[in-house]
Every structure is written in C-alpha cells, then in structure tokens.
Design a protein around this motif. Structure first.
Motif, PDB file in Angstrom:
ATOM      1  N   GLU A 148      42.340  36.547  42.271  1.00  8.89           N
ATOM      2  CA  GLU A 148      41.806  37.058  41.003  1.00  8.89           C
ATOM      3  C   GLU A 148      42.775  36.755  39.857  1.00  8.89           C
ATOM      4  N   ASP A 149      44.058  37.009  40.071  1.00 13.03           N
ATOM      5  CA  ASP A 149      45.066  36.744  39.036  1.00 13.03           C
ATOM      6  C   ASP A 149      45.115  35.266  38.670  1.00 13.03           C
ATOM      7  N   ALA A 150      45.040  34.393  39.678  1.00  6.58           N
ATOM      8  CA  ALA A 150      45.061  32.948  39.429  1.00  6.58           C
ATOM      9  C   ALA A 150      43.836  32.513  38.632  1.00  6.58           C
ATOM     10  N   VAL A 151      42.674  33.084  38.969  1.00  5.82           N
ATOM     11  CA  VAL A 151      41.444  32.759  38.244  1.00  5.82           C
ATOM     12  C   VAL A 151      41.566  33.190  36.784  1.00  5.82           C
ATOM     13  N   ASN A 152      42.011  34.404  36.565  1.00  6.69           N
ATOM     14  CA  ASN A 152      42.110  34.905  35.198  1.00  6.69           C
ATOM     15  C   ASN A 152      43.114  34.117  34.365  1.00  6.69           C
ATOM     16  N   LYS A 153      44.195  33.657  34.990  1.00  2.00           N
ATOM     17  CA  LYS A 153      45.178  32.834  34.287  1.00  2.00           C
ATOM     18  C   LYS A 153      44.571  31.469  33.932  1.00  2.00           C
ATOM     19  N   ALA A 154      43.902  30.831  34.888  1.00  2.87           N
ATOM     20  CA  ALA A 154      43.331  29.497  34.666  1.00  2.87           C
ATOM     21  C   ALA A 154      42.129  29.523  33.731  1.00  2.87           C
ATOM     22  N   CYS A 155      41.354  30.602  33.802  1.00  6.42           N
ATOM     23  CA  CYS A 155      40.096  30.649  33.055  1.00  6.42           C
ATOM     24  C   CYS A 155      40.198  31.436  31.752  1.00  6.42           C
ATOM     25  N   GLY A 156      41.297  32.145  31.550  1.00  8.50           N
ATOM     26  CA  GLY A 156      41.410  32.982  30.356  1.00  8.50           C
ATOM     27  C   GLY A 156      40.402  34.116  30.386  1.00  8.50           C
ATOM     28  N   SER A 157      40.142  34.618  31.582  1.00  2.97           N
ATOM     29  CA  SER A 157      39.107  35.632  31.768  1.00  2.97           C
ATOM     30  C   SER A 157      39.719  36.957  32.230  1.00  2.97           C
ATOM     31  N   ALA A 158      38.855  37.932  32.448  1.00  2.00           N
ATOM     32  CA  ALA A 158      39.269  39.243  32.960  1.00  2.00           C
ATOM     33  C   ALA A 158      38.385  39.620  34.152  1.00  2.00           C
ATOM     34  N   VAL A 159      38.182  38.674  35.041  1.00  3.05           N
ATOM     35  CA  VAL A 159      37.331  38.871  36.208  1.00  3.05           C
ATOM     36  C   VAL A 159      37.994  39.855  37.170  1.00  3.05           C
ATOM     37  N   LYS A 160      37.213  40.759  37.720  1.00  5.19           N
ATOM     38  CA  LYS A 160      37.665  41.683  38.762  1.00  5.19           C
ATOM     39  C   LYS A 160      37.009  41.242  40.068  1.00  5.19           C
ATOM     40  N   SER A 161      37.729  41.359  41.158  1.00  7.98           N
ATOM     41  CA  SER A 161      37.214  40.912  42.453  1.00  7.98           C
ATOM     42  C   SER A 161      37.309  42.028  43.480  1.00  7.98           C
ATOM     43  N   SER A 162      36.317  42.051  44.373  1.00  6.82           N
ATOM     44  CA  SER A 162      36.318  43.071  45.423  1.00  6.82           C
ATOM     45  C   SER A 162      35.459  42.619  46.600  1.00  6.82           C
ATOM     46  N   TYR A 163      35.560  43.389  47.664  1.00  4.02           N
ATOM     47  CA  TYR A 163      34.699  43.225  48.822  1.00  4.02           C
ATOM     48  C   TYR A 163      33.636  44.309  48.765  1.00  4.02           C
ATOM     49  N   GLU A 164      32.433  43.972  49.172  1.00  5.35           N
ATOM     50  CA  GLU A 164      31.387  44.983  49.313  1.00  5.35           C
ATOM     51  C   GLU A 164      31.567  45.571  50.713  1.00  5.35           C
ATOM     52  N   LYS A 165      32.457  46.544  50.804  1.00  5.13           N
ATOM     53  CA  LYS A 165      32.854  47.082  52.103  1.00  5.13           C
ATOM     54  C   LYS A 165      31.692  47.692  52.867  1.00  5.13           C
ATOM     55  N   ALA A 166      30.699  48.199  52.182  1.00  2.00           N
ATOM     56  CA  ALA A 166      29.537  48.780  52.854  1.00  2.00           C
ATOM     57  C   ALA A 166      28.753  47.731  53.642  1.00  2.00           C
ATOM     58  N   SER A 167      28.893  46.451  53.282  1.00  2.27           N
ATOM     59  CA  SER A 167      28.169  45.405  54.000  1.00  2.27           C
ATOM     60  C   SER A 167      28.870  45.022  55.315  1.00  2.27           C
ATOM     61  N   TYR A 168      30.036  45.587  55.553  1.00  2.00           N
ATOM     62  CA  TYR A 168      30.800  45.341  56.779  1.00  2.00           C
ATOM     63  C   TYR A 168      30.676  46.563  57.683  1.00  2.00           C
ATOM     64  N   PRO A 169      29.580  46.689  58.433  1.00  2.00           N
ATOM     65  CA  PRO A 169      29.335  47.913  59.200  1.00  2.00           C
ATOM     66  C   PRO A 169      30.321  48.153  60.339  1.00  2.00           C
ATOM     67  N   ALA A 170      30.843  47.131  60.933  1.00  2.00           N
ATOM     68  CA  ALA A 170      31.763  47.292  62.061  1.00  2.00           C
ATOM     69  C   ALA A 170      33.007  46.452  61.809  1.00  2.00           C
ATOM     70  N   PHE A 171      33.644  46.675  60.694  1.00  2.00           N
ATOM     71  CA  PHE A 171      34.806  45.882  60.303  1.00  2.00           C
ATOM     72  C   PHE A 171      35.945  46.035  61.306  1.00  2.00           C
ATOM     73  N   ASP A 172      36.414  44.930  61.813  1.00  2.00           N
ATOM     74  CA  ASP A 172      37.556  44.909  62.711  1.00  2.00           C
ATOM     75  C   ASP A 172      38.523  43.857  62.175  1.00  2.00           C
ATOM     76  N   PRO A 173      39.626  44.295  61.550  1.00  2.00           N
ATOM     77  CA  PRO A 173      40.541  43.334  60.935  1.00  2.00           C
ATOM     78  C   PRO A 173      41.166  42.362  61.929  1.00  2.00           C
ATOM     79  N   MET A 174      41.114  42.697  63.213  1.00  2.00           N
ATOM     80  CA  MET A 174      41.664  41.795  64.214  1.00  2.00           C
ATOM     81  C   MET A 174      40.681  40.675  64.574  1.00  2.00           C
ATOM     82  N   LYS A 175      39.393  40.886  64.331  1.00  4.26           N
ATOM     83  CA  LYS A 175      38.370  39.903  64.694  1.00  4.26           C
ATOM     84  C   LYS A 175      37.717  39.248  63.486  1.00  4.26           C
ATOM     85  N   ASP A 176      37.624  39.958  62.385  1.00  2.00           N
ATOM     86  CA  ASP A 176      36.922  39.441  61.216  1.00  2.00           C
ATOM     87  C   ASP A 176      37.683  38.265  60.622  1.00  2.00           C
ATOM     88  N   ARG A 177      36.956  37.244  60.254  1.00  2.00           N
ATOM     89  CA  ARG A 177      37.570  36.060  59.654  1.00  2.00           C
ATOM     90  C   ARG A 177      36.885  35.677  58.346  1.00  2.00           C
TER      91      ARG A 177
END
Length: 157
Positions: A47-76
């Motif tokens: 996000e920081d790199a995008v805002n620096k390159a684009c002169g923008s104020a973009v915010k970035s996130s994950y839609e965590k609700a769309s990950y019903p069985a999130f497993d950080p060891m398996k998710d890629r």
C-alpha cells in the motif's frame, strides 16, 4: 391444529436462533491472529509503495469474512493479493495509469473467491478476487487466458 402451529412456531424460533448464531464470527486462534497480523503488515508495505508511486491515498485490506476457515499455515492467497496490489505501482508508471489510480481507487480489498481470480472496481473499491482453485487471472474477454495482474487492472481502470 394446536400442534401444527406449535411446530411451526418452534421451527421459526430455531431458525432464528441458528441464523443469529451463524452471524457471530468464530473466535480466532493465536496462530490465526498472528497470521492476519503478518498478512496486514506485508500488505501495508505494498500500500505504501502504491501511494508513493501513484501520489494516492489508497487503503488496502483483506475481506477477512470471506476466509471462513483461515489457516495461516496452509493459506497461500496472500502472495496473490500482495502481487495484485503491488502491480498498481507498475500501472502508475504511465501518466494515464497514475491518473486512473488517483481518480478511481480509494481502497483495495482482497477477497477469497470461488468464482475465479479477477479484479473488479466499484465505487472506488478495487476488489481483488483470489480463487485458490482457479488461479488464472481472468478479465473481460473470457477467451483470453493470458491476463496478468497488470493487464487485468488496466482493463478495469
């Protein structure tokens, strides 16, 4: 007659309770919380790199609700999300691309998808749909199987 209405009332009550309990988020484990923290920190760098390159104020996130069985060891999916967001830096390499990002994108959201890997833009929100099964990036032309994040992003911007 009394039994039927009682059964119906009980059925409606149990459906209401089931609906209410299913809307509560599941408790996250420490591993899941730590996994999300790492994902968020890495996405913030993009996000920081995008805002620096684009002169923008973009915010970035994950839609965590769309990950019903999130497993950080398996998710890629985090690498695809970071790659797509990071590709906005390339899009901003041209004056038209930079203007499009500044004018059109206020937020990027990475969503776990089951209907293909693609991007969409609606009301300033650039949604990155990541399907771990259908990994090929798709765009407006269904016959084109050679989409990259850059070509897909340029197509919606």
């Amino acid at each position: 007659m009394f039994r039927i209405s009682s059964v119906c009332l009980c059925l409606f009550a149990s459906l209401a309770i089931a609906d209410e309990s299913s809307s509560k988020p599941a408790r996250l484990t420490v591993a899941q919380k730590n996994g999300w923290a790492v994902y968020d920190a890495e996405l913030k760098k993009k996000e920081d790199a995008v805002n620096k390159a684009c002169g923008s104020a973009v915010k970035s996130s994950y839609e965590k609700a769309s990950y019903p069985a999130f497993d950080p060891m398996k998710d890629r999916t985090q690498s695809a999300c970071q790659s797509a967001v990071g590709t906005l830096v390339e899009v901003c390499g041209t004056a038209d691309g930079k203007a499009a990002v500044k004018e059109s994108v206020t937020k990027t959201v990475c969503r776990l998808s089951t209907d293909g890997t693609k991007v969409s833009l609606d009301g300033g929100v650039l949604t990155i749909h990541i399907d771990p099964v259908k990994r090929s990036i798709s765009g407006k032309n269904p016959e084109n199987y050679s989409y990259s994040w850059k070509s897909a992003l340029e197509e919606v911007l």
